[in-house]
Design a protein around this motif. Structure first.
Motif, PDB file in Angstrom:
ATOM      1  N   PRO A 122       0.811  -1.226   0.000  1.00 51.36           N
ATOM      2  CA  PRO A 122       0.000   0.000   0.000  1.00 51.36           C
ATOM      3  C   PRO A 122       0.842   1.272   0.000  1.00 51.36           C
ATOM      4  CG  PRO A 122      -0.870  -1.562   1.572  1.00 51.36           C
ATOM      5  CD  PRO A 122       0.398  -2.146   1.064  1.00 51.36           C
ATOM      6  N   VAL A 125       1.908   2.060  -3.541  1.00 56.23           N
ATOM      7  CA  VAL A 125       0.825   2.605  -4.356  1.00 56.23           C
ATOM      8  C   VAL A 125       0.588   4.058  -3.995  1.00 56.23           C
ATOM      9  CG1 VAL A 125      -1.605   2.399  -4.912  1.00 56.23           C
ATOM     10  CG2 VAL A 125      -0.248   0.362  -4.628  1.00 56.23           C
ATOM     11  N   TYR A 150      -1.858  -3.023 -10.364  1.00 53.43           N
ATOM     12  CA  TYR A 150      -2.914  -2.851  -9.371  1.00 53.43           C
ATOM     13  C   TYR A 150      -3.399  -1.403  -9.340  1.00 53.43           C
ATOM     14  CZ  TYR A 150      -5.232  -2.314  -4.913  1.00 53.43           C
ATOM     15  OH  TYR A 150      -6.155  -2.001  -3.943  1.00 53.43           O
ATOM     16  N   MET A 154      -7.197   0.039 -10.391  1.00 53.13           N
ATOM     17  CA  MET A 154      -8.075   0.672  -9.415  1.00 53.13           C
ATOM     18  C   MET A 154      -8.417   2.083  -9.839  1.00 53.13           C
ATOM     19  SD  MET A 154      -8.889  -1.480  -7.312  1.00 53.13           S
ATOM     20  CE  MET A 154      -8.548  -3.028  -8.120  1.00 53.13           C
ATOM     21  N   PHE A 157     -11.107   1.960 -12.550  1.00 49.33           N
ATOM     22  CA  PHE A 157     -12.430   1.696 -11.982  1.00 49.33           C
ATOM     23  C   PHE A 157     -12.964   2.908 -11.235  1.00 49.33           C
ATOM     24  CE2 PHE A 157     -13.582  -2.343 -13.240  1.00 49.33           C
ATOM     25  CZ  PHE A 157     -12.532  -3.225 -13.158  1.00 49.33           C
ATOM     26  N   THR A 158     -12.086   3.627 -10.548  1.00 46.33           N
ATOM     27  CA  THR A 158     -12.518   4.846  -9.874  1.00 46.33           C
ATOM     28  C   THR A 158     -13.002   5.867 -10.896  1.00 46.33           C
ATOM     29  OG1 THR A 158     -10.745   4.409  -8.306  1.00 46.33           O
ATOM     30  CG2 THR A 158     -11.835   6.534  -8.146  1.00 46.33           C
ATOM     31  N   ALA A 161     -16.425   5.038 -11.960  1.00 45.28           N
ATOM     32  CA  ALA A 161     -17.432   5.428 -10.972  1.00 45.28           C
ATOM     33  C   ALA A 161     -17.698   6.934 -11.026  1.00 45.28           C
ATOM     34  CB  ALA A 161     -16.971   5.019  -9.568  1.00 45.28           C
ATOM     35  N   LEU A 164     -19.663   7.818 -14.142  1.00 45.29           N
ATOM     36  CA  LEU A 164     -21.056   7.420 -13.979  1.00 45.29           C
ATOM     37  C   LEU A 164     -21.817   8.471 -13.194  1.00 45.29           C
ATOM     38  CD1 LEU A 164     -22.223   4.782 -14.935  1.00 45.29           C
ATOM     39  CD2 LEU A 164     -21.986   3.902 -12.657  1.00 45.29           C
ATOM     40  N   HIS A 165     -21.184   8.943 -12.107  1.00 45.73           N
ATOM     41  CA  HIS A 165     -21.786   9.974 -11.287  1.00 45.73           C
ATOM     42  C   HIS A 165     -22.012  11.235 -12.090  1.00 45.73           C
ATOM     43  CE1 HIS A 165     -22.483  12.699  -7.993  1.00 45.73           C
ATOM     44  NE2 HIS A 165     -21.415  13.383  -8.311  1.00 45.73           N
ATOM     45  N   LYS A 168     -24.862  10.834 -14.574  1.00 50.73           N
ATOM     46  CA  LYS A 168     -26.167  10.815 -13.921  1.00 50.73           C
ATOM     47  C   LYS A 168     -26.583  12.223 -13.503  1.00 50.73           C
ATOM     48  CE  LYS A 168     -29.344   7.944 -12.978  1.00 50.73           C
ATOM     49  NZ  LYS A 168     -29.679   6.848 -12.229  1.00 50.73           N
ATOM     50  N   LEU A 179     -25.762   3.404 -19.566  1.00 52.51           N
ATOM     51  CA  LEU A 179     -24.843   4.338 -18.907  1.00 52.51           C
ATOM     52  C   LEU A 179     -23.576   3.625 -18.474  1.00 52.51           C
ATOM     53  CD1 LEU A 179     -26.408   6.964 -18.751  1.00 52.51           C
ATOM     54  CD2 LEU A 179     -26.363   6.786 -16.303  1.00 52.51           C
ATOM     55  N   MET A 180     -23.781   2.476 -17.811  1.00 56.00           N
ATOM     56  CA  MET A 180     -22.648   1.754 -17.258  1.00 56.00           C
ATOM     57  C   MET A 180     -21.733   1.261 -18.360  1.00 56.00           C
ATOM     58  SD  MET A 180     -21.816   0.991 -14.222  1.00 56.00           S
ATOM     59  CE  MET A 180     -20.359   0.260 -13.579  1.00 56.00           C
TER      60      MET A 180
END
Lengths: 347, 229
Positions: A122, A125, A150, A154, A157-158, A161, A164-165, A168, A179-180
């Motif tokens: 961690p 990263v 890694y 991540m 993917f963030t 998200a 997407l927000h 919307k 949308l997704m």
């Protein structure tokens, strides 16, 4: 057709006992008399295999109790032997198929190939995330880009998200899709696509950069994008976006470009290929952030409308688009999108 | 006695070349076990009435729900994993999250397939990630844990739907925000209680983050759901 000698069966047609036991090892079989009555389908091969195992166990018991073993290779011209042969052949094919399938599975579905790229702590990263915003300058010794997957994954993917927000909250309507799906497709497409493109360019310029390194470099560059989009999807001021775009986007781009240059310094790469490579990378990175910000203010619906009717402006004015500076940019983007739409339509 | 020994020696003379020094007469009885109780039990599950099978599975699923409600470090969820609970929760959530309008112009909400795909592919990716980071949990055990821990979010969805039935917008939004936040943190905490144990201790944060993101996205979908009138 051979006759049955020396067996103890009572039935006139010879029965099943000894010859089934011998049939598993017999080699002399009259093929001309085979017919298709005892078929074996591959769907039943598993059960047949099981049954054959049980038959073997029965056979072993029978052999243990009998003293005389009988003769091998005795053919009685019965359907039992023919069925036995077909079952044997089908069984061997089944085994071979199973072996091949498990070999292929172990080769391709082996995630251990990716294991070394996920071997991080961690702290590492976190340090890499912070460093991705600090452009290093004047590096004279060749540096190796750490190939790690890694953090980039991540971050992608963030970004999905956050996108997407944003979609919307801006009320984006996507007609031909979800949308997704659009969010995932955009982010992963950018990450994988541009990484491959940079890898290809580096291959052309004879610079030895591996695919994992470009994936890692671009992935960590997305950290800046995440920060900018997170702020501007919630605080809707275009001037703020432009400032952040230049500052944050610029920093992360500079960092990426410098890392790229540092990795290229030792190789026998001339000035021009280096310029091309780093210029492309920088331009694509900045343009992507611009695209992400503007693209999901109903522009997708706008493009579709453009294709259907050339009179509607692609970007709808939303109530929060206040600053005058924005309108000029809007008109410019409008014009670009219109021409793009016309080009697409004419194809 | 001597005769018995002699006959037994003759019978077992052939075994003398099987690495036994000398002729050691073996005495005793060899019996093939006939119908051991465990064998009977295996076969008898086919013969029992369907009601018993279903009730047994339902009890197992219910026990796991209780484990999720009070997450303590027990291995029951991991040992007897099953995917019935996750399927049930996933289908319930996806059905409740369906946008009401079928108007093609307006994408009212995430459709059933979208929610289904998000949940299952998200779980698969988190499982792969935790395996690649050196986790000792198996693929289906991880799917089982992640699926069962969606339960607080499903409960939150039910509450949100009830709250949306009436009341002012601001008040209902605040209530929904609180409920969804609470259930999302509960889900994350419950799943990390199971998953993080199977990781090397210094990498727990690397496994927790994707789980956090996953439940965050689901919670956000629940929060922004508004049924079309």
């Amino acid at each position: 057709m051979a006759s049955s000698d020396g067996n103890k069966n009572t039935e006139p047609w010879g029965g099943f006992d000894d010859n089934i036991i011998q049939g598993t090892g017999s080699a002399v079989i009259d093929i001309e008399n085979m017919d298709d009555t005892s078929g074996s389908s591959f769907e039943d091969m598993g059960e047949m295999h099981q049954r054959m195992k049980e038959e073997e166990e029965v056979a072993e018991e029978a052999e243990a109790t009998e003293e005389e073993t009988g003769e091998d290779g005795e053919f009685l011209g019965m359907k039992g032997i023919k069925g036995q042969l077909r079952r044997q052949v089908a069984d061997e094919v089944w085994q071979a198929g199973k072996r091949q399938a498990s070999k292929a599975f172990n080769l391709y579905a082996n995630i251990d190939i990716l294991r070394p790229y996920f071997d991080v702590e961690p702290m590492q990263v976190r340090n890499r995330l912070i460093e991705s915003m600090i452009p290093i300058r004047m590096i004279h010794f060749p540096q190796k880009i750490a190939g790690e997957l890694y953090g980039p994954m991540m971050l992608v993917f963030t970004l999905v998200a956050i996108l997407l927000h944003g979609m919307k909250t801006s009320g984006t309507v996507i007609r031909e899709g979800t949308l997704m799906g659009t969010a995932i497709g955009t982010c992963f497409g950018y990450w994988l696509g541009v990484s491959s493109f940079i890898y290809f360019l580096a291959y052309l310029c004879n610079a030895q950069i591996t695919m994992v390194q470009t994936l890692s470099l671009l992935g960590y560059g997305l950290f800046g994008h995440c920060v900018v989009l997170f702020v501007t999807y919630n605080v809707h001021f275009h001037s703020l976006f432009y400032i952040l775009w230049l500052v944050v986007g610029g920093l992360s781009t500079l960092r990426m470009v410098n890392k790229q240059v540092a990795a290229l310094i030792s190789r026998t790469v001339g000035q021009t290929p280096r310029l091309i490579l780093c210029g492309t990378l920088g331009a694509l990175h900045m343009l992507f952030l611009l695209y992400l910000h503007f693209a999901y203010h109903k522009i997708v619906e706008g493009i579709l409308d453009t294709l259907e009717g050339p009179n509607m402006p692609p970007i709808q004015r939303v109530a929060r688009d206040l600053p005058v500076v924005a309108t000029a940019a809007m008109n410019a983007v409008n014009a670009t999108v219109k021409t793009l739409g016309v080009i697409l339509q004419s194809q | 006695m001597a005769e018995v020994e002699e006959t037994s020696k003759l019978m077992f003379a052939g075994l003398s070349d099987v690495s036994i020094s000398g002729d050691i007469p073996v005495e005793g009885e060899i019996n093939v076990p006939v119908g051991t109780p465990s064998q009977d039990k295996e076969y008898s599950t086919l013969d029992e009435p369907v009601k018993d099978t279903i009730l047994r599975d339902l009890k197992a699923v219910g026990k796991k729900f209780v484990h999720v409600m009070y997450p303590k470090k027990s291995s029951a969820l991991l040992r007897d994993w099953d995917l019935w609970g996750p399927l049930l929760l996933c289908v319930t959530l996806a059905l409740m999250l369906q946008g009401g309008s079928v108007d093609s112009k307006d994408d009212g909400g995430p459709q059933f397939a979208e929610v289904f795909v998000i949940i299952w592919f998200g779980s698969v990716i988190i499982t792969l990630n935790s395996k690649l980071l050196g986790g000792t949990i198996s693929f289906f055990q991880s799917l089982c844990v992640l699926g069962y821990c969606i339960m607080p979010l499903t409960v939150a969805m039910v509450v949100c739907r009830l709250v949306l039935l009436g009341g002012s917008w601001v008040f209902s939004f605040i209530v929904r925000l609180i409920v969804v936040t609470a259930s999302f943190s509960w889900s994350t905490f419950a799943s990390t209680a199971f998953l993080a144990d199977c990781q090397p201790p210094n990498r727990k944060a690397l496994v927790v983050y994707p789980v956090f993101l996953f439940y965050f996205v689901i919670g956000w979908m629940i929060l922004t759901f508004s049924p079309s009138a």
